[in-house]
Design an enzyme around this catalytic site. Structure first.
Site, short mmCIF file in Angstrom:
data_model
loop_
_atom_site.label_atom_id
_atom_site.label_comp_id
_atom_site.label_asym_id
_atom_site.label_seq_id
_atom_site.Cartn_x
_atom_site.Cartn_y
_atom_site.Cartn_z
N GLU A 1 -10.77 -15.93 5.96
CA GLU A 1 -10.77 -14.91 4.58
C GLU A 1 -10.66 -15.89 3.57
OE1 GLU A 1 -8.69 -11.23 3.35
OE2 GLU A 1 -7.87 -11.91 1.70
N HIS B 1 1.29 0.84 7.08
CA HIS B 1 0.66 0.65 6.39
C HIS B 1 2.07 1.72 4.92
CE1 HIS B 1 -1.18 2.04 2.07
NE2 HIS B 1 -1.18 0.59 2.15
N LYS C 1 -10.74 6.40 11.05
CA LYS C 1 -11.90 5.69 10.91
C LYS C 1 -12.67 5.23 11.51
CE LYS C 1 -7.99 2.99 8.21
NZ LYS C 1 -7.65 1.78 7.51
N GLN D 1 -3.45 -6.47 9.03
CA GLN D 1 -2.93 -6.75 8.32
C GLN D 1 -1.99 -8.45 8.69
OE1 GLN D 1 -1.85 -7.81 5.22
NE2 GLN D 1 -1.78 -6.04 4.65
P1 FAD Z 1 -6.43 3.71 4.22
O1 FAD Z 1 -7.11 3.76 5.36
O2 FAD Z 1 -7.60 4.69 2.92
O3 FAD Z 1 -5.21 4.37 4.07
C1 FAD Z 1 -4.54 3.99 3.20
C2 FAD Z 1 -3.89 5.12 3.18
O4 FAD Z 1 -3.74 6.32 3.37
C3 FAD Z 1 -2.38 5.17 4.89
O5 FAD Z 1 -0.72 4.81 4.18
C4 FAD Z 1 -2.86 6.19 5.76
O6 FAD Z 1 -2.85 6.22 6.97
C5 FAD Z 1 -3.52 7.20 4.25
N1 FAD Z 1 -3.81 8.18 4.78
C6 FAD Z 1 -5.36 7.56 5.02
N2 FAD Z 1 -6.02 8.11 5.76
C7 FAD Z 1 -6.10 10.02 5.14
C8 FAD Z 1 -5.99 11.36 4.81
N3 FAD Z 1 -6.71 11.98 4.99
N4 FAD Z 1 -4.70 11.64 4.32
C9 FAD Z 1 -3.65 11.21 4.22
N5 FAD Z 1 -3.65 10.11 4.08
C10 FAD Z 1 -4.39 8.84 4.23
N6 FAD Z 1 -7.32 -4.55 -1.41
C11 FAD Z 1 -8.44 -4.57 -2.12
O7 FAD Z 1 -8.06 -4.76 -3.68
N7 FAD Z 1 -9.48 -5.79 -2.22
C12 FAD Z 1 -9.95 -6.72 -0.80
O8 FAD Z 1 -10.74 -6.89 -0.68
C13 FAD Z 1 -8.79 -6.19 0.90
N8 FAD Z 1 -8.92 -6.20 1.13
C14 FAD Z 1 -7.90 -6.20 2.25
C15 FAD Z 1 -8.56 -7.02 3.98
C16 FAD Z 1 -7.36 -6.13 4.83
C17 FAD Z 1 -7.56 -6.88 6.20
C18 FAD Z 1 -6.20 -5.65 4.57
C19 FAD Z 1 -5.14 -4.83 5.79
C20 FAD Z 1 -5.80 -5.06 3.13
C21 FAD Z 1 -6.99 -5.45 2.32
N9 FAD Z 1 -6.62 -4.91 1.02
C22 FAD Z 1 -7.98 -5.63 0.08
C23 FAD Z 1 -5.76 -4.15 0.91
C24 FAD Z 1 -5.49 -2.32 0.71
O9 FAD Z 1 -7.00 -2.19 0.14
C25 FAD Z 1 -4.66 -1.84 0.56
O10 FAD Z 1 -3.42 -2.08 1.70
C26 FAD Z 1 -4.74 -0.28 0.51
O11 FAD Z 1 -3.68 0.10 0.10
C27 FAD Z 1 -4.76 0.17 2.33
O12 FAD Z 1 -6.09 0.45 2.27
P2 FAD Z 1 -6.90 0.75 3.16
O13 FAD Z 1 -8.61 0.30 3.72
O14 FAD Z 1 -6.56 0.58 5.02
O15 FAD Z 1 -6.85 2.48 3.40
#
Ligand code: FAD
Length: 315
Positions: free
Chosen positions: A19, A181, A197, A208
């Site tokens: 990355e 998370h 998802k 992560q």
């Molecule tokens: P989600 O899958 O949406 O989850 C976020 C939180 O919401 C979790 O606690 C989950 O349990 C909860 N949740 C999910 N669905 C629901 C629901 N329906 N109801 C209630 N709660 C729910 N960030 C950036 O800004 N740019 C990047 O390029 C970037 N790259 C990343 C790459 C990797 C491999 C990783 C691991 C993280 C990256 N991040 C990046 C950080 C990421 O955006 C953050 O960790 C963010 O807080 C969570 O993203 P997610 O897509 O896992 O969120």
């Protein structure tokens, strides 16, 4: 080529991927090329490019009023993917986030990526920092974004006014958290959301960073137990400064084990710190590779010297 097809084509091989971050606004793209260059000899299966949402800065003007300045510190994810693919002939994976994008802007971005020939994308909620610019109809969770892309993959777009001669064919990656998370109330709830998802169309998961393989192995087992069957790619980061002992836990909500912490604390200089962090990451990588993981994914954080040394020892 789609990432999942790469895994299917190489069932007994652990692939290598990285990355990278887009350069800071105003910096040269050659700086990024210099990060990637030393890693090309290890034939990365793909290179992820992070996305950095727009923030707002407030600046006091000479007349005393406060001016609002929208600013993206690292713009250009999509263009940078094209530049990397062109220069190194390697698959690139742009990250796309919910934060700051209306559903229509997301659709437009996806069309641009599709026309550009991008086949793989990593879909995320996006880091929620202060001063972020948000849209009233942006997606809340990554699972909603996955759903939108999956709809496009079925030839269904947001509005019926859009011509529907084509359907996109994106391979979709999402994030997973071996240590949960930070916002999830508990591990099982987080896993349930991860499963959502996958049910919405995600093809693979990238984790992560973690510093104890047991956490990854337990996470994979728990995913399998609840019916998540897609490939789960471990994300690794070699620690290269003492500052990261507090920075990584506070920013990424991960634990650094005693043994590694103690060794790093005892290190007398920067090169000892780098050596310890690198050796730890090599041991992690070797064990994961032995366990047959589909790919080892390294977070370069704009530095590649140590990742190159790790790759030399592992691949
Ligand atoms: P989600 O899958 O949406 O989850 C976020 C939180 O919401 C979790 O606690 C989950 O349990 C909860 N949740 C999910 N669905 C629901 C629901 N329906 N109801 C209630 N709660 C729910 N960030 C950036 O800004 N740019 C990047 O390029 C970037 N790259 C990343 C790459 C990797 C491999 C990783 C691991 C993280 C990256 N991040 C990046 C950080 C990421 O955006 C953050 O960790 C963010 O807080 C969570 O993203 P997610 O897509 O896992 O969120």
């Amino acid at each position: 080529m789609k990432i999942i097809d790469k895994f299917l084509k190489n069932p007994n091989k652990t692939l290598f991927s990285i990355e990278v971050l887009p350069p800071l606004k105003g910096k040269k793209i050659t700086d990024l090329f210099e990060v990637i260059e030393p890693l090309i000899e290890f034939s990365p299966a793909f290179i992820d490019v992070t996305y950095h949402p727009e923030e707002v800065l407030y600046k006091r003007r000479e007349d005393g009023l406060i001016e609002e300045i929208p600013l993206r510190k690292r713009p250009g994810t999509v263009g940078i993917c094209a530049a990397i693919s062109y220069k190194f002939n390697v698959e690139t994976v742009p990250h796309l986030v919910c934060v700051g994008f209306s559903k229509e802007e997301t659709e437009d971005a996806l069309f641009s990526l599709y026309y550009q020939g991008i086949e793989n994308i990593l879909l995320l909620q996006g880091d929620k920092k202060n001063n972020l610019v948000v849209k009233s109809n942006e997606h809340t969770y990554a699972s909603d974004l996955v759903k939108q892309v999956n709809e496009m993959n079925s030839g269904r777009f947001l509005h019926e006014e859009t011509e529907n001669e084509l359907q996109t064919d994106f391979c979709i990656g999402v994030a997973g958290y071996p240590e949960k998370h930070f916002e999830a109330p508990n591990f099982n709830t987080d896993l349930k959301h991860l499963k959502q998802k996958v049910e919405n169309g995600a093809d693979y998961i990238v984790t992560q960073m973690f510093f104890e393989n047991k956490k990854y192995f337990d996470f994979v087992q728990k995913c399998r137990d609840i019916g998540i069957q897609v490939p789960i790619i471990p994300g690794l980061k070699p620690i290269d400064s003492k500052r990261q002992l507090t920075l990584l836990p506070s920013k990424f909500h991960v634990d650094i084990p005693d043994e590694l912490t103690n060794a790093l604390e005892k290190a007398k200089n920067k090169s000892q710190v780098e050596q310890i962090g690198m050796e730890w990451c090599i041991q992690q990588s070797i064990e994961l590779k032995k366990a047959g993981v589909p790919c080892l994914h390294y977070y370069t954080m704009s530095k590649s010297k140590i990742v190159a040394q790790i790759a030399k020892s592992v691949f």
